[in-house]
Write an enzyme that holds these catalytic residues in place. Structure first.
Site, PDB file in Angstrom:
ATOM      1  N   THR A 257       0.818  -1.221   0.000  1.00 52.41           N
ATOM      2  CA  THR A 257       0.000   0.000   0.000  1.00 52.41           C
ATOM      3  C   THR A 257       0.849   1.266   0.000  1.00 52.41           C
ATOM      4  O   THR A 257       1.904   1.323   0.632  1.00 52.41           O
ATOM      5  CB  THR A 257      -0.909  -0.023   1.251  1.00 52.41           C
ATOM      6  OG1 THR A 257      -1.693  -1.203   1.203  1.00 52.41           O
ATOM      7  CG2 THR A 257      -1.817   1.193   1.317  1.00 52.41           C
TER       8      THR A 257
ATOM      9  N   PRO B 138       0.412   5.923  -0.336  1.00 54.39           N
ATOM     10  CA  PRO B 138      -0.580   6.999  -0.113  1.00 54.39           C
ATOM     11  C   PRO B 138      -1.628   7.074  -1.231  1.00 54.39           C
ATOM     12  O   PRO B 138      -2.795   7.295  -0.959  1.00 54.39           O
ATOM     13  CB  PRO B 138       0.290   8.260  -0.064  1.00 54.39           C
ATOM     14  CG  PRO B 138       1.620   7.775   0.412  1.00 54.39           C
ATOM     15  CD  PRO B 138       1.790   6.396  -0.125  1.00 54.39           C
TER      16      PRO B 138
ATOM     17  N   THR C 248       1.829  -2.817   8.533  1.00 53.22           N
ATOM     18  CA  THR C 248       1.702  -3.540   9.807  1.00 53.22           C
ATOM     19  C   THR C 248       3.064  -4.064  10.277  1.00 53.22           C
ATOM     20  O   THR C 248       3.810  -4.654   9.493  1.00 53.22           O
ATOM     21  CB  THR C 248       0.715  -4.725   9.642  1.00 53.22           C
ATOM     22  OG1 THR C 248      -0.535  -4.198   9.219  1.00 53.22           O
ATOM     23  CG2 THR C 248       0.537  -5.491  10.942  1.00 53.22           C
TER      24      THR C 248
ATOM     25  N   GLU D 238      -5.850  -6.318   3.958  1.00 51.21           N
ATOM     26  CA  GLU D 238      -5.659  -7.439   3.018  1.00 51.21           C
ATOM     27  C   GLU D 238      -6.790  -7.467   1.975  1.00 51.21           C
ATOM     28  O   GLU D 238      -7.208  -8.537   1.519  1.00 51.21           O
ATOM     29  CB  GLU D 238      -5.475  -8.756   3.775  1.00 51.21           C
ATOM     30  CG  GLU D 238      -4.225  -8.671   4.664  1.00 51.21           C
ATOM     31  CD  GLU D 238      -3.594  -9.989   5.030  1.00 51.21           C
ATOM     32  OE1 GLU D 238      -3.841 -10.968   4.338  1.00 51.21           O
ATOM     33  OE2 GLU D 238      -2.835  -9.994   6.026  1.00 51.21           O
TER      34      GLU D 238
HETATM   35  N1  COS Z   1      -2.405 -15.068  -8.137  1.00 53.55           N
HETATM   36  C1  COS Z   1      -1.500 -14.981  -9.167  1.00 53.55           C
HETATM   37  N2  COS Z   1      -1.545 -14.003 -10.113  1.00 53.55           N
HETATM   38  C2  COS Z   1      -2.546 -13.103 -10.013  1.00 53.55           C
HETATM   39  C3  COS Z   1      -3.516 -13.144  -8.986  1.00 53.55           C
HETATM   40  C4  COS Z   1      -3.418 -14.176  -8.017  1.00 53.55           C
HETATM   41  N3  COS Z   1      -4.295 -14.282  -7.025  1.00 53.55           N
HETATM   42  N4  COS Z   1      -4.368 -12.105  -9.138  1.00 53.55           N
HETATM   43  C5  COS Z   1      -3.972 -11.451 -10.240  1.00 53.55           C
HETATM   44  N5  COS Z   1      -2.870 -12.057 -10.760  1.00 53.55           N
HETATM   45  C6  COS Z   1      -2.131 -11.680 -11.971  1.00 53.55           C
HETATM   46  C7  COS Z   1      -3.081 -11.644 -13.161  1.00 53.55           C
HETATM   47  O1  COS Z   1      -3.219 -12.933 -13.737  1.00 53.55           O
HETATM   48  C8  COS Z   1      -2.411 -10.650 -14.075  1.00 53.55           C
HETATM   49  O2  COS Z   1      -1.362 -11.283 -14.757  1.00 53.55           O
HETATM   50  P1  COS Z   1      -1.241 -11.209 -16.376  1.00 53.55           P
HETATM   51  O3  COS Z   1      -1.083  -9.734 -16.669  1.00 53.55           O
HETATM   52  O4  COS Z   1      -0.017 -12.001 -16.686  1.00 53.55           O
HETATM   53  O5  COS Z   1      -2.509 -11.786 -16.890  1.00 53.55           O
HETATM   54  C9  COS Z   1      -1.784  -9.648 -13.105  1.00 53.55           C
HETATM   55  O6  COS Z   1      -1.656 -10.330 -11.861  1.00 53.55           O
HETATM   56  C10 COS Z   1      -2.651  -8.417 -12.924  1.00 53.55           C
HETATM   57  O7  COS Z   1      -3.914  -8.839 -12.450  1.00 53.55           O
HETATM   58  P2  COS Z   1      -5.246  -7.948 -12.642  1.00 53.55           P
HETATM   59  O8  COS Z   1      -5.321  -7.498 -14.064  1.00 53.55           O
HETATM   60  O9  COS Z   1      -6.385  -8.719 -12.078  1.00 53.55           O
HETATM   61  O10 COS Z   1      -4.889  -6.676 -11.740  1.00 53.55           O
HETATM   62  P3  COS Z   1      -5.782  -5.417 -11.340  1.00 53.55           P
HETATM   63  O11 COS Z   1      -4.929  -4.219 -11.411  1.00 53.55           O
HETATM   64  O12 COS Z   1      -7.063  -5.413 -12.090  1.00 53.55           O
HETATM   65  O13 COS Z   1      -6.046  -5.615  -9.752  1.00 53.55           O
HETATM   66  C11 COS Z   1      -6.907  -6.471  -7.691  1.00 53.55           C
HETATM   67  C12 COS Z   1      -6.409  -6.733  -9.139  1.00 53.55           C
HETATM   68  C13 COS Z   1      -7.997  -5.423  -7.578  1.00 53.55           C
HETATM   69  C14 COS Z   1      -7.461  -7.824  -7.270  1.00 53.55           C
HETATM   70  C15 COS Z   1      -5.681  -6.109  -6.805  1.00 53.55           C
HETATM   71  O14 COS Z   1      -5.201  -4.822  -7.114  1.00 53.55           O
HETATM   72  C16 COS Z   1      -5.964  -6.191  -5.326  1.00 53.55           C
HETATM   73  O15 COS Z   1      -5.962  -7.275  -4.719  1.00 53.55           O
HETATM   74  N6  COS Z   1      -6.209  -5.017  -4.653  1.00 53.55           N
HETATM   75  C17 COS Z   1      -6.329  -4.968  -3.236  1.00 53.55           C
HETATM   76  C18 COS Z   1      -4.975  -4.802  -2.631  1.00 53.55           C
HETATM   77  C19 COS Z   1      -4.954  -5.212  -1.191  1.00 53.55           C
HETATM   78  O16 COS Z   1      -5.474  -6.237  -0.796  1.00 53.55           O
HETATM   79  N7  COS Z   1      -4.310  -4.384  -0.389  1.00 53.55           N
HETATM   80  C20 COS Z   1      -4.129  -4.687   0.975  1.00 53.55           C
HETATM   81  C21 COS Z   1      -2.710  -4.383   1.256  1.00 53.55           C
HETATM   82  S1  COS Z   1      -1.941  -5.595   2.173  1.00 53.55           S
HETATM   83  S2  COS Z   1      -2.543  -5.373   4.014  1.00 53.55           S
END
Ligand code: COS
Length: 383
Positions: A125, A127, A157, A363
């Site tokens: 994450t 800003p 964290t 997460e």
């Molecule tokens: N495992 C392996 N690869 C993954 C995956 C997973 N679970 N999820 C996505 N990917 C891969 C995709 O296959 C894609 O690869 P290719 O370009 O080779 O096809 C790439 O990663 C990008 O994926 P995607 O296009 O789905 O990305 P987006 O930008 O649309 O975002 C989300 C996906 C919204 C799911 C992601 O940004 C997310 O999880 N956001 C929340 C972040 C979060 O949880 N933050 C908390 C911080 S930690 S406390």
């Protein structure tokens, strides 16, 4: 390793006892002081809590996902701050190294993480980059046999306590996910500094802050797995596992709040009888038990699927979404059953109400879980 069921039961029993005898009596103190006492940390190290999920070859207990969620059902039954302090070492602070790190990186860092001698933290994450994780701006520019990092990571964290950070940064101008790489950055790296600890609504005793990189130089060998451009995928795989763990912790917290609400309702008398005799109170207790049971079945099923080597990205999001929203509803009912006492800190239930609110945010928010589930359906995930 899958241990025999007797050993697993012994482990769960030992953790249940540790939670009830050692952690629960210290909950109010942790909330007041915003610190986990040193003797509690030492006891956590002693029983191996920092290395639950790290394979035995690297000094941990090597729990399977199913074993891990069963342990998290127990650990969840006290203030989430206790779980948080060991959470990154077992989860987002170590999984990236475990899944995609080189053998040398694993051998160097995992035993120290498993022992609790080193705290690991996960820096995704920023800003301006929260839910849209692939929009992150931190850069890592190759300069000879080093990388130079610039950027700020937010709400990290265990950052104040951490000795290493898994950092996602951009190594190329490629837009979106494909330009992102993952690094292990040591606390003492020149150019790394920390922001002030964040003042949070709850989970006092668990600390977050900014991690700031200003021309921070690290050896090129700190690139996870030695491969550029796959760091976003590493982060997503880390979160798939982390989300199942958080779902299990939320179930543990819901169990604790239901137990406390039942105890209060049994003791508290109104209109000449314990309020547990009133059907409107019974409905709140019954709804909570039903939802906890549903979430527990869901998390166990998803964990077993992961242990079978299946892709559980959608199931992990279903589990995190349902279990953490469920936990929020149980917290609300628990406060309601306590009446005015639910709003008074002495009873502890208001502290849980504040603490568990974070489960629906970190997460990945509930809304991000919905996005992942719906996208999975659109791609043909089995219904
Ligand atoms: N495992 C392996 N690869 C993954 C995956 C997973 N679970 N999820 C996505 N990917 C891969 C995709 O296959 C894609 O690869 P290719 O370009 O080779 O096809 C790439 O990663 C990008 O994926 P995607 O296009 O789905 O990305 P987006 O930008 O649309 O975002 C989300 C996906 C919204 C799911 C992601 O940004 C997310 O999880 N956001 C929340 C972040 C979060 O949880 N933050 C908390 C911080 S930690 S406390």
């Amino acid at each position: 390793m899958i241990r025999d069921s007797e050993t697993q039961t012994l482990l769960e029993d030992a953790i249940r006892r540790f939670v009830r005898e050692t952690l629960v009596p210290r909950e109010a103190e942790v909330d007041e002081t915003d610190q986990i006492p040193a003797d509690v940390l030492a006891a956590m190290r002693e029983i191996g809590l920092f290395g639950l999920t790290i394979p035995e070859a690297y000094g941990g207990l090597g729990l399977t996902m199913e074993e891990e969620v069963r342990v998290a059902f127990e650990l969840g039954q006290t203030s989430p701050a206790f779980r948080s302090v060991i959470g990154t070492n077992n989860g987002i602070g170590s999984i990236g190294i475990l899944l995609d790190g080189s053998e040398e990186q694993k051998r160097h860092y995992l035993p120290k993480l498993a022992a609790g001698d080193l705290i690991g933290s996960f820096c995704l994450t920023e800003p301006d980059s929260g839910s849209d994780a692939a929009s992150l701006k931190t850069t890592a520019r190759r300069d000879g046999d080093q990388y130079v990092l610039n950027g700020t990571k937010r709400y990290i964290t265990n950052a104040p306590e951490a000795g290493i950070y898994t950092v996602m940064a951009r190594t190329s101008d490629a837009k979106g996910a494909s330009g992102i790489s993952a690094f292990i950055v040591e606390r003492e790296s020149p150019g790394l500094s920390l922001g002030k600890p964040d003042k949070k609504m709850g989970q006092r005793g668990a600390h977050t802050c900014d991690v700031i990189f200003e021309n921070c130089r690290i050896p090129a060998g700190q690139l996870i797995g030695g491969v550029e451009g796959v760091g976003f995928k590493t982060a997503m795989k880390v979160l798939d596992k982390g989300r199942l763990h958080i779902a299990a912790v939320a179930i543990g917290a819901a169990k604790r709040m239901l137990r406390d609400a039942l105890a209060y309702a049994t003791e508290r008398k109104q209109f000449g009888q314990p309020i547990v005799e009133f059907q409107l109170v019974q409905a709140m207790l019954a709804d909570s038990k039903t939802e906890i049971y549903a979430a527990e079945c869901m998390v166990l099923d998803a964990a077993r699927r992961r242990d079978d080597g299946r892709d559980v990205s959608v199931e992990a999001s279903c589990a995190k979404y349902f279990a953490t929203e469920m936990c929020g509803r149980v917290a609300d009912r628990a406060v309601q059953i306590h009446g005015g006492a639910g709003y008074i800190s002495e009873y502890g239930i208001e502290r849980f109400y504040r603490d568990v609110r974070l489960f629906r945010l970190y997460e990945g928010t509930s809304q991000i879980q919905q996005v992942i589930i719906a996208r999975g359906l659109m791609r043909g995930t089995e219904i």
